[in-house]
Motif scaffolding. Structure first.
Motif, PDB file in Angstrom:
ATOM      1  N   ARG A 147       0.849  -1.180   0.000  1.00 57.08           N
ATOM      2  CA  ARG A 147       0.000   0.000   0.000  1.00 57.08           C
ATOM      3  C   ARG A 147       0.895   1.245   0.000  1.00 57.08           C
ATOM      4  O   ARG A 147       1.900   1.299   0.709  1.00 57.08           O
ATOM      5  CB  ARG A 147      -0.913  -0.005   1.232  1.00 57.08           C
ATOM      6  CG  ARG A 147      -2.051   0.993   1.177  1.00 57.08           C
ATOM      7  CD  ARG A 147      -2.981   0.817   2.369  1.00 57.08           C
ATOM      8  NE  ARG A 147      -3.637  -0.500   2.355  1.00 57.08           N
ATOM      9  CZ  ARG A 147      -4.431  -0.941   3.313  1.00 57.08           C
ATOM     10  NH1 ARG A 147      -4.668  -0.182   4.383  1.00 57.08           N
ATOM     11  NH2 ARG A 147      -4.983  -2.136   3.230  1.00 57.08           N
ATOM     12  N   SER A 148       0.520   2.221  -0.780  1.00 53.78           N
ATOM     13  CA  SER A 148       1.332   3.433  -0.894  1.00 53.78           C
ATOM     14  C   SER A 148       0.574   4.655  -0.366  1.00 53.78           C
ATOM     15  O   SER A 148      -0.589   4.567   0.018  1.00 53.78           O
ATOM     16  CB  SER A 148       1.730   3.663  -2.356  1.00 53.78           C
ATOM     17  OG  SER A 148       0.575   3.854  -3.156  1.00 53.78           O
ATOM     18  N   PHE A 149       1.271   5.778  -0.355  1.00 54.16           N
ATOM     19  CA  PHE A 149       0.650   7.063  -0.046  1.00 54.16           C
ATOM     20  C   PHE A 149      -0.153   7.483  -1.277  1.00 54.16           C
ATOM     21  O   PHE A 149       0.432   7.789  -2.328  1.00 54.16           O
ATOM     22  CB  PHE A 149       1.725   8.091   0.289  1.00 54.16           C
ATOM     23  CG  PHE A 149       1.276   9.527   0.199  1.00 54.16           C
ATOM     24  CD1 PHE A 149       0.160   9.980   0.895  1.00 54.16           C
ATOM     25  CD2 PHE A 149       1.971  10.433  -0.582  1.00 54.16           C
ATOM     26  CE1 PHE A 149      -0.245  11.307   0.800  1.00 54.16           C
ATOM     27  CE2 PHE A 149       1.584  11.767  -0.676  1.00 54.16           C
ATOM     28  CZ  PHE A 149       0.461  12.190   0.018  1.00 54.16           C
ATOM     29  N   LEU A 150      -1.489   7.432  -1.164  1.00 57.15           N
ATOM     30  CA  LEU A 150      -2.371   7.712  -2.286  1.00 57.15           C
ATOM     31  C   LEU A 150      -1.883   6.938  -3.519  1.00 57.15           C
ATOM     32  O   LEU A 150      -1.685   5.738  -3.454  1.00 57.15           O
ATOM     33  CB  LEU A 150      -2.452   9.225  -2.532  1.00 57.15           C
ATOM     34  CG  LEU A 150      -2.947  10.067  -1.334  1.00 57.15           C
ATOM     35  CD1 LEU A 150      -2.934  11.547  -1.665  1.00 57.15           C
ATOM     36  CD2 LEU A 150      -4.337   9.644  -0.886  1.00 57.15           C
ATOM     37  N   LEU A 158       6.280   5.917  -2.596  1.00 53.89           N
ATOM     38  CA  LEU A 158       6.134   6.150  -1.162  1.00 53.89           C
ATOM     39  C   LEU A 158       5.331   5.025  -0.526  1.00 53.89           C
ATOM     40  O   LEU A 158       4.150   4.853  -0.823  1.00 53.89           O
ATOM     41  CB  LEU A 158       5.443   7.495  -0.907  1.00 53.89           C
ATOM     42  CG  LEU A 158       6.225   8.729  -1.362  1.00 53.89           C
ATOM     43  CD1 LEU A 158       5.367   9.981  -1.251  1.00 53.89           C
ATOM     44  CD2 LEU A 158       7.505   8.889  -0.534  1.00 53.89           C
ATOM     45  N   ALA A 159       5.963   4.251   0.329  1.00 53.85           N
ATOM     46  CA  ALA A 159       5.301   3.128   0.997  1.00 53.85           C
ATOM     47  C   ALA A 159       4.607   3.614   2.259  1.00 53.85           C
ATOM     48  O   ALA A 159       5.198   4.324   3.084  1.00 53.85           O
ATOM     49  CB  ALA A 159       6.325   2.060   1.352  1.00 53.85           C
ATOM     50  N   LYS A 160       3.340   3.241   2.414  1.00 53.08           N
ATOM     51  CA  LYS A 160       2.570   3.622   3.599  1.00 53.08           C
ATOM     52  C   LYS A 160       3.017   2.786   4.795  1.00 53.08           C
ATOM     53  O   LYS A 160       3.151   1.565   4.705  1.00 53.08           O
ATOM     54  CB  LYS A 160       1.079   3.431   3.348  1.00 53.08           C
ATOM     55  CG  LYS A 160       0.195   3.857   4.525  1.00 53.08           C
ATOM     56  CD  LYS A 160      -1.283   3.766   4.169  1.00 53.08           C
ATOM     57  CE  LYS A 160      -2.149   4.051   5.393  1.00 53.08           C
ATOM     58  NZ  LYS A 160      -1.924   5.412   5.927  1.00 53.08           N
ATOM     59  N   ILE A 161       3.242   3.456   5.915  1.00 54.33           N
ATOM     60  CA  ILE A 161       3.686   2.789   7.135  1.00 54.33           C
ATOM     61  C   ILE A 161       2.479   2.359   7.962  1.00 54.33           C
ATOM     62  O   ILE A 161       1.529   3.133   8.124  1.00 54.33           O
ATOM     63  CB  ILE A 161       4.603   3.727   7.958  1.00 54.33           C
ATOM     64  CG1 ILE A 161       5.833   4.112   7.122  1.00 54.33           C
ATOM     65  CG2 ILE A 161       5.035   3.067   9.263  1.00 54.33           C
ATOM     66  CD1 ILE A 161       6.689   5.201   7.751  1.00 54.33           C
ATOM     67  N   ASN A 162       2.517   1.150   8.482  1.00 52.85           N
ATOM     68  CA  ASN A 162       1.429   0.617   9.310  1.00 52.85           C
ATOM     69  C   ASN A 162       1.631   1.055  10.755  1.00 52.85           C
ATOM     70  O   ASN A 162       2.277   0.364  11.552  1.00 52.85           O
ATOM     71  CB  ASN A 162       1.390  -0.909   9.209  1.00 52.85           C
ATOM     72  CG  ASN A 162       0.317  -1.512  10.095  1.00 52.85           C
ATOM     73  OD1 ASN A 162      -0.552  -0.811  10.612  1.00 52.85           O
ATOM     74  ND2 ASN A 162       0.376  -2.817  10.306  1.00 52.85           N
ATOM     75  N   PHE A 180      -9.358   5.685  -0.679  1.00 55.26           N
ATOM     76  CA  PHE A 180      -9.864   5.642   0.692  1.00 55.26           C
ATOM     77  C   PHE A 180      -9.196   4.537   1.511  1.00 55.26           C
ATOM     78  O   PHE A 180      -9.105   4.636   2.732  1.00 55.26           O
ATOM     79  CB  PHE A 180     -11.384   5.457   0.698  1.00 55.26           C
ATOM     80  CG  PHE A 180     -12.153   6.753   0.635  1.00 55.26           C
ATOM     81  CD1 PHE A 180     -11.649   7.850  -0.025  1.00 55.26           C
ATOM     82  CD2 PHE A 180     -13.400   6.862   1.236  1.00 55.26           C
ATOM     83  CE1 PHE A 180     -12.360   9.053  -0.096  1.00 55.26           C
ATOM     84  CE2 PHE A 180     -14.117   8.049   1.185  1.00 55.26           C
ATOM     85  CZ  PHE A 180     -13.598   9.150   0.513  1.00 55.26           C
ATOM     86  N   ASN A 181      -8.730   3.467   0.845  1.00 55.01           N
ATOM     87  CA  ASN A 181      -8.096   2.384   1.599  1.00 55.01           C
ATOM     88  C   ASN A 181      -6.723   2.782   2.136  1.00 55.01           C
ATOM     89  O   ASN A 181      -6.129   2.063   2.937  1.00 55.01           O
ATOM     90  CB  ASN A 181      -7.966   1.124   0.731  1.00 55.01           C
ATOM     91  CG  ASN A 181      -6.940   1.291  -0.391  1.00 55.01           C
ATOM     92  OD1 ASN A 181      -6.803   2.381  -0.948  1.00 55.01           O
ATOM     93  ND2 ASN A 181      -6.240   0.223  -0.727  1.00 55.01           N
TER      94      ASN A 181
END
Length: 397
Positions: A144-147, A152-156, A224-225
């Protein structure tokens, strides 16, 4: 411990993109690369900023990054060598405070560059201790990325260890002596994370402010996810009827100390687009008062006309300097923090909207400052007059 963040209400904050403000410009043409702005360059211009009437500075991210703007971080707790050293950063904080000013920096907890060592280890090693720090699908190794930004990898941040690490990052800079954090893309992490993070930080640093960027521009349903909402009901409502900027800012009351007031900017732009003036506009005043009344006094709204992600306000004014002056004077009268984007005093202006969808269109609002311009040939002298006479300006007290 009792908190004291009311000081923010009297601040006139000068927003600086570190790479574009002052340095030995390495390139002649603005582009998607480092131009040469440095922390030392900011120190050299602190008197310029203070004399103009600003009482605080806000810096773009200073951590190690693969992009000039600083939002693609590869090492959160070290200063990017393009900008200088940790010693330079410490010196900037010390010198800013010596001049009676405050310093706020950008905090980017939601994502990191895919070049960050933690992510590289996580994506390449299924048993990596960092694997659960990100949203990685074990079946196909997608993430999952930033938008829509795959770099850019989204941090959990619902992972305990990732959350503790990111709170440590904030703690690290707070211990350095900065006065507050502007939190990038605050709508990405969960409310559970923010309640834990802000409670922790506000208890440890009761006099520092933690405010967020809550902005609905360009956020489509398909992203949205990558976001977190106050509740399932709120998410469904935003999905069905689109995100309401006013409502979204209000969702963080009691969670953050405050927010950049994008709704205030929208209200001003609506009037301008109708061809109306700003000063002596009774309808506009009533609309703004109504907007402010929806927020408690302890939830700080920081006003601004533009920033690094928007068209310059002068572009929205179609180059009308008098209208820019009206907007500044109007914004200064509300007893709230007011942010000035670097170069506004030099009449910096993009020629076409940055919201066109063109690649790197935002570069046109991120030009380097031209220090060959004489203050008397810009709005600098007028800014000194407007800003230094604001009631509550700490330079006058």
């Amino acid at each position: 411990m009792k908190r004291n963040i009311d000081w923010i209400d009297n601040e006139i904050i000068y927003q600086i993109m570190v790479d574009r403000f002052n340095g030995d410009w390495k390139k002649h043409e603005n582009g998607n690369h480092f131009m040469g702005g440095t922390l030392k360059g900011i120190i050299e211009k602190l008197d310029y900023i203070k004399d103009m009437g600003a009482t605080a500075i806000w810096l773009s991210p200073v951590s190690y990054t693969v992009n000039y703007h600083g939002y693609h971080i590869t090492d959160f707790m070290n200063i990017d060598s393009h900008f200088g050293t940790m010693k330079d950063f410490d010196s900037l904080i010390e010198t800013t405070h010596q001049k009676g000013m405050k310093i706020i920096i950008d905090f980017v907890p939601n994502h990191c560059s895919i070049e960050h060592p933690y992510f590289k280890d996580a994506i390449n090693n299924k048993v990596s201790k960092f694997r659960k720090w990100f949203y990685i699908n074990d079946k196909n190794n997608t993430y999952r990325s930033f938008l829509q930004y795959k770099e850019l990898a989204k941090i959990n941040l619902d992972n305990q260890h990732a959350a503790e690490y990111m709170i440590d990052v904030a703690r690290f800079y707070c211990n350095k002596g900065i006065d507050g954090l502007r939190i990038d893309h605050v709508v990405g992490p969960s409310f559970d994370f923010w309640e834990k993070a802000i409670n922790t930080l506000s208890n440890e640093f009761p006099n520092k402010i933690f405010f967020g960027e809550i902005w609905s521009q360009g956020i489509q349903r398909k992203y949205f996810n990558t976001l977190h909402f106050k509740s399932i009901i709120r998410k469904i409502r935003y999905y069905l009827f689109s995100i309401n900027q006013e409502s979204w800012q209000r969702d963080y009351i009691g969670v953050l100390d405050g927010a950049l007031d994008f709704k205030y900017r929208d209200i001003l732009l609506e009037e301008i687009e109708k061809g109306h003036r700003i000063l002596n506009n009774k309808y506009l005043e009533k609309k703004v008062i109504r907007h402010f009344s929806k927020y408690p006094n302890n939830y700080k709204l920081l006003l601004f006309l533009d920033n690094h992600d928007t068209d310059r306000f002068l572009y929205s004014c179609k180059g009308d300097l008098a209208l820019l002056e009206e907007a500044i004077k109007f914004s200064l009268k509300w007893g709230k923090a007011f942010i000035i984007y670097y170069g506004t005093e030099q009449c910096m202006m993009n020629k076409e909207t940055i919201l066109s969808g063109k690649a790197y269109a935002d570069l046109s609002v991120r030009d380097c400052m031209d220090w060959n311009k004489k203050p008397e040939d810009t709005l600098y002298i007028k800014f000194k007059k407007w800003l230094n006479t604001v009631p509550g300006n700490s330079h006058n007290s």
